[in-house]
Design a protein around this motif. Sequence first.
Motif, PDB file in Angstrom:
ATOM      1  N   THR A 148       0.830  -1.204   0.000  1.00  0.00           N
ATOM      2  CA  THR A 148       0.000   0.000   0.000  1.00  0.00           C
ATOM      3  C   THR A 148       0.863   1.250   0.000  1.00  0.00           C
ATOM      4  O   THR A 148       1.953   1.275   0.588  1.00  0.00           O
ATOM      5  CB  THR A 148      -0.914   0.005   1.235  1.00  0.00           C
ATOM      6  OG1 THR A 148      -0.106  -0.057   2.418  1.00  0.00           O
ATOM      7  CG2 THR A 148      -1.855  -1.190   1.220  1.00  0.00           C
ATOM      8  N   ASP A 149       0.377   2.272  -0.680  1.00  0.00           N
ATOM      9  CA  ASP A 149       1.065   3.569  -0.743  1.00  0.00           C
ATOM     10  C   ASP A 149       2.511   3.395  -1.187  1.00  0.00           C
ATOM     11  O   ASP A 149       3.453   3.836  -0.528  1.00  0.00           O
ATOM     12  CB  ASP A 149       0.998   4.264   0.615  1.00  0.00           C
ATOM     13  CG  ASP A 149       1.107   5.784   0.466  1.00  0.00           C
ATOM     14  OD1 ASP A 149       1.270   6.242  -0.678  1.00  0.00           O
ATOM     15  OD2 ASP A 149       1.034   6.487   1.487  1.00  0.00           O
ATOM     16  N   LEU A 150       2.676   2.726  -2.333  1.00  0.00           N
ATOM     17  CA  LEU A 150       4.012   2.391  -2.824  1.00  0.00           C
ATOM     18  C   LEU A 150       4.838   3.632  -3.142  1.00  0.00           C
ATOM     19  O   LEU A 150       6.048   3.669  -2.902  1.00  0.00           O
ATOM     20  CB  LEU A 150       3.880   1.496  -4.071  1.00  0.00           C
ATOM     21  CG  LEU A 150       5.173   0.963  -4.681  1.00  0.00           C
ATOM     22  CD1 LEU A 150       5.986   0.183  -3.669  1.00  0.00           C
ATOM     23  CD2 LEU A 150       4.853   0.098  -5.909  1.00  0.00           C
ATOM     24  N   THR A 151       4.208   4.666  -3.673  1.00  0.00           N
ATOM     25  CA  THR A 151       4.941   5.885  -4.009  1.00  0.00           C
ATOM     26  C   THR A 151       5.520   6.541  -2.760  1.00  0.00           C
ATOM     27  O   THR A 151       6.679   6.974  -2.754  1.00  0.00           O
ATOM     28  CB  THR A 151       4.027   6.874  -4.754  1.00  0.00           C
ATOM     29  OG1 THR A 151       3.526   6.257  -5.944  1.00  0.00           O
ATOM     30  CG2 THR A 151       4.785   8.129  -5.140  1.00  0.00           C
ATOM     31  N   ILE A 190      -1.593  10.870 -19.563  1.00  0.00           N
ATOM     32  CA  ILE A 190      -0.231  11.212 -19.161  1.00  0.00           C
ATOM     33  C   ILE A 190       0.730  10.103 -19.581  1.00  0.00           C
ATOM     34  O   ILE A 190       1.857  10.366 -20.041  1.00  0.00           O
ATOM     35  CB  ILE A 190      -0.139  11.452 -17.640  1.00  0.00           C
ATOM     36  CG1 ILE A 190      -1.028  12.635 -17.242  1.00  0.00           C
ATOM     37  CG2 ILE A 190       1.301  11.707 -17.219  1.00  0.00           C
ATOM     38  CD1 ILE A 190      -0.585  13.957 -17.829  1.00  0.00           C
ATOM     39  N   GLN A 191       0.295   8.838 -19.447  1.00  0.00           N
ATOM     40  CA  GLN A 191       1.122   7.725 -19.905  1.00  0.00           C
ATOM     41  C   GLN A 191       1.442   7.859 -21.396  1.00  0.00           C
ATOM     42  O   GLN A 191       2.596   7.692 -21.823  1.00  0.00           O
ATOM     43  CB  GLN A 191       0.415   6.395 -19.638  1.00  0.00           C
ATOM     44  CG  GLN A 191       0.274   6.030 -18.172  1.00  0.00           C
ATOM     45  CD  GLN A 191      -0.459   4.715 -17.975  1.00  0.00           C
ATOM     46  OE1 GLN A 191      -1.043   4.161 -18.929  1.00  0.00           O
ATOM     47  NE2 GLN A 191      -0.457   4.206 -16.759  1.00  0.00           N
ATOM     48  N   LEU A 192       0.418   8.164 -22.184  1.00  0.00           N
ATOM     49  CA  LEU A 192       0.625   8.322 -23.631  1.00  0.00           C
ATOM     50  C   LEU A 192       1.543   9.513 -23.927  1.00  0.00           C
ATOM     51  O   LEU A 192       2.380   9.446 -24.836  1.00  0.00           O
ATOM     52  CB  LEU A 192      -0.725   8.501 -24.331  1.00  0.00           C
ATOM     53  CG  LEU A 192      -1.685   7.310 -24.268  1.00  0.00           C
ATOM     54  CD1 LEU A 192      -3.016   7.663 -24.922  1.00  0.00           C
ATOM     55  CD2 LEU A 192      -1.069   6.092 -24.939  1.00  0.00           C
ATOM     56  N   ASP A 193       1.392  10.576 -23.152  1.00  0.00           N
ATOM     57  CA  ASP A 193       2.244  11.752 -23.343  1.00  0.00           C
ATOM     58  C   ASP A 193       3.702  11.425 -23.035  1.00  0.00           C
ATOM     59  O   ASP A 193       4.607  11.848 -23.761  1.00  0.00           O
ATOM     60  CB  ASP A 193       1.759  12.891 -22.449  1.00  0.00           C
ATOM     61  CG  ASP A 193       2.605  14.148 -22.600  1.00  0.00           C
ATOM     62  OD1 ASP A 193       2.680  14.693 -23.727  1.00  0.00           O
ATOM     63  OD2 ASP A 193       3.212  14.590 -21.600  1.00  0.00           O
ATOM     64  N   VAL A 224      10.586  10.370  -8.177  1.00  0.00           N
ATOM     65  CA  VAL A 224       9.855   9.096  -8.108  1.00  0.00           C
ATOM     66  C   VAL A 224       8.693   9.161  -9.094  1.00  0.00           C
ATOM     67  O   VAL A 224       7.862  10.067  -9.029  1.00  0.00           O
ATOM     68  CB  VAL A 224       9.325   8.806  -6.693  1.00  0.00           C
ATOM     69  CG1 VAL A 224       8.454   7.550  -6.701  1.00  0.00           C
ATOM     70  CG2 VAL A 224      10.475   8.654  -5.701  1.00  0.00           C
ATOM     71  N   CYS A 225       8.656   8.198 -10.005  1.00  0.00           N
ATOM     72  CA  CYS A 225       7.601   8.156 -11.026  1.00  0.00           C
ATOM     73  C   CYS A 225       6.927   6.788 -10.971  1.00  0.00           C
ATOM     74  O   CYS A 225       7.585   5.765 -11.189  1.00  0.00           O
ATOM     75  CB  CYS A 225       8.188   8.415 -12.413  1.00  0.00           C
ATOM     76  SG  CYS A 225       6.999   8.282 -13.772  1.00  0.00           S
ATOM     77  N   ASN A 226       5.644   6.773 -10.671  1.00  0.00           N
ATOM     78  CA  ASN A 226       4.867   5.535 -10.569  1.00  0.00           C
ATOM     79  C   ASN A 226       3.917   5.449 -11.756  1.00  0.00           C
ATOM     80  O   ASN A 226       2.944   6.195 -11.844  1.00  0.00           O
ATOM     81  CB  ASN A 226       4.089   5.504  -9.255  1.00  0.00           C
ATOM     82  CG  ASN A 226       3.433   4.152  -9.014  1.00  0.00           C
ATOM     83  OD1 ASN A 226       3.206   3.370  -9.926  1.00  0.00           O
ATOM     84  ND2 ASN A 226       3.123   3.871  -7.752  1.00  0.00           N
ATOM     85  N   TRP A 227       4.209   4.540 -12.681  1.00  0.00           N
ATOM     86  CA  TRP A 227       3.431   4.394 -13.909  1.00  0.00           C
ATOM     87  C   TRP A 227       1.964   4.094 -13.616  1.00  0.00           C
ATOM     88  O   TRP A 227       1.059   4.612 -14.282  1.00  0.00           O
ATOM     89  CB  TRP A 227       4.036   3.274 -14.753  1.00  0.00           C
ATOM     90  CG  TRP A 227       3.398   3.068 -16.088  1.00  0.00           C
ATOM     91  CD1 TRP A 227       2.457   2.141 -16.423  1.00  0.00           C
ATOM     92  CD2 TRP A 227       3.637   3.825 -17.283  1.00  0.00           C
ATOM     93  NE1 TRP A 227       2.114   2.244 -17.749  1.00  0.00           N
ATOM     94  CE2 TRP A 227       2.834   3.282 -18.304  1.00  0.00           C
ATOM     95  CE3 TRP A 227       4.484   4.889 -17.590  1.00  0.00           C
ATOM     96  CZ2 TRP A 227       2.841   3.766 -19.599  1.00  0.00           C
ATOM     97  CZ3 TRP A 227       4.487   5.383 -18.884  1.00  0.00           C
ATOM     98  CH2 TRP A 227       3.670   4.832 -19.870  1.00  0.00           C
ATOM     99  N   SER A 228       1.711   3.285 -12.610  1.00  0.00           N
ATOM    100  CA  SER A 228       0.343   2.848 -12.321  1.00  0.00           C
ATOM    101  C   SER A 228      -0.533   3.974 -11.805  1.00  0.00           C
ATOM    102  O   SER A 228      -1.762   3.867 -11.836  1.00  0.00           O
ATOM    103  CB  SER A 228       0.369   1.699 -11.301  1.00  0.00           C
ATOM    104  OG  SER A 228       1.053   0.585 -11.833  1.00  0.00           O
ATOM    105  N   GLU A 229       0.068   5.053 -11.317  1.00  0.00           N
ATOM    106  CA  GLU A 229      -0.714   6.176 -10.797  1.00  0.00           C
ATOM    107  C   GLU A 229      -0.966   7.252 -11.845  1.00  0.00           C
ATOM    108  O   GLU A 229      -1.707   8.200 -11.579  1.00  0.00           O
ATOM    109  CB  GLU A 229       0.008   6.795  -9.595  1.00  0.00           C
ATOM    110  CG  GLU A 229       0.047   5.892  -8.366  1.00  0.00           C
ATOM    111  CD  GLU A 229       0.702   6.567  -7.187  1.00  0.00           C
ATOM    112  OE1 GLU A 229       1.271   7.674  -7.371  1.00  0.00           O
ATOM    113  OE2 GLU A 229       0.645   6.010  -6.078  1.00  0.00           O
TER     114      GLU A 229
END
Length: 314
Positions: free
Chosen positions: A112-115, A178-181, A168-173
Amino acid sequence: MFALIDGNNFYVSCERAFRPSLHGLPVVVLSNNDGCAISRSDEAKAMGIKMGQPYYQFKHLERTSRLVCLSANFELYGDMSARMMAIAAGLGPLQEIYSIDESFIGDLDGITDLTRRAHAVRDRILRWTSIPTCIGLAPTKTLAKLCNHVAKDAERKPGSYPAELARVCNWSELPRHIQLDVLQRTPAGDIWGIGKRIAAKLQEQGIQSALDVARLPTAQVRGEWGVVLERTVRELQGISCISLEQAPAPKQQIACTRSFGKAISTLPPLIEAVSEFASRAALKLRSSDQLAGALLVFAHTSPFRPGPRFNKSS
């Protein structure tokens, strides 16, 4: 979920940990016998110094631009790496030490709260070792590598990526747009597993960005480029194809090479060097409990010196 933790400008950061006066100055760590640049601070990069650039080409900047050039201290870097990796292991249950300054952490699903946890580990590494790091979090190793790249560039190159993705960059969040950008902003050649040669061939076909790569049909990629690029495409699409390697694979090659600090014109010092390097290679071979199938000895003149050339191996 995977994480990739990477030390920023690692060799320079190790030197700055013991010499705080170097902070804010352009710093370069040089290779063996001070041949070329192998680590650069952000300030040195801004001056245009390239990775692998020969020392003599920028040596004058020490006099004119406060550049600090340091000889490498690999014993120090190895010790600092071990400390950093031990702290990084606190992020999750599984760890793959990928290089001296990079570590994959796996099996993060359900945390939980990985970021927030990643920020805490990053702050702990900085506080306990003085090594600044960036962390990428994603459902595949390739995307974790990409997120790490984004976290670095968002901090040191304002405008390259959204500022909130720094450190810190979390792809899942990230929202899908934004992912496409992020994929659109990232050149195909910056993707882990795509080298310069493949990137050039992809560009010839109009495939410029990571988004273009992610949208390639996997069947076409396998037939035209092979299974390695197909795996990269699937990883960019969020399908995990590369597992964590907790035990390093046996080395396929052991090399002991050095540049001389000055020109060698007689045979005895060359014989002495070959004997010393052969002993070091044998020590590494024994320590890994392996056997050698072939031995190669080579010597050549510096490509940066004028005059006759020599290049032989046996």
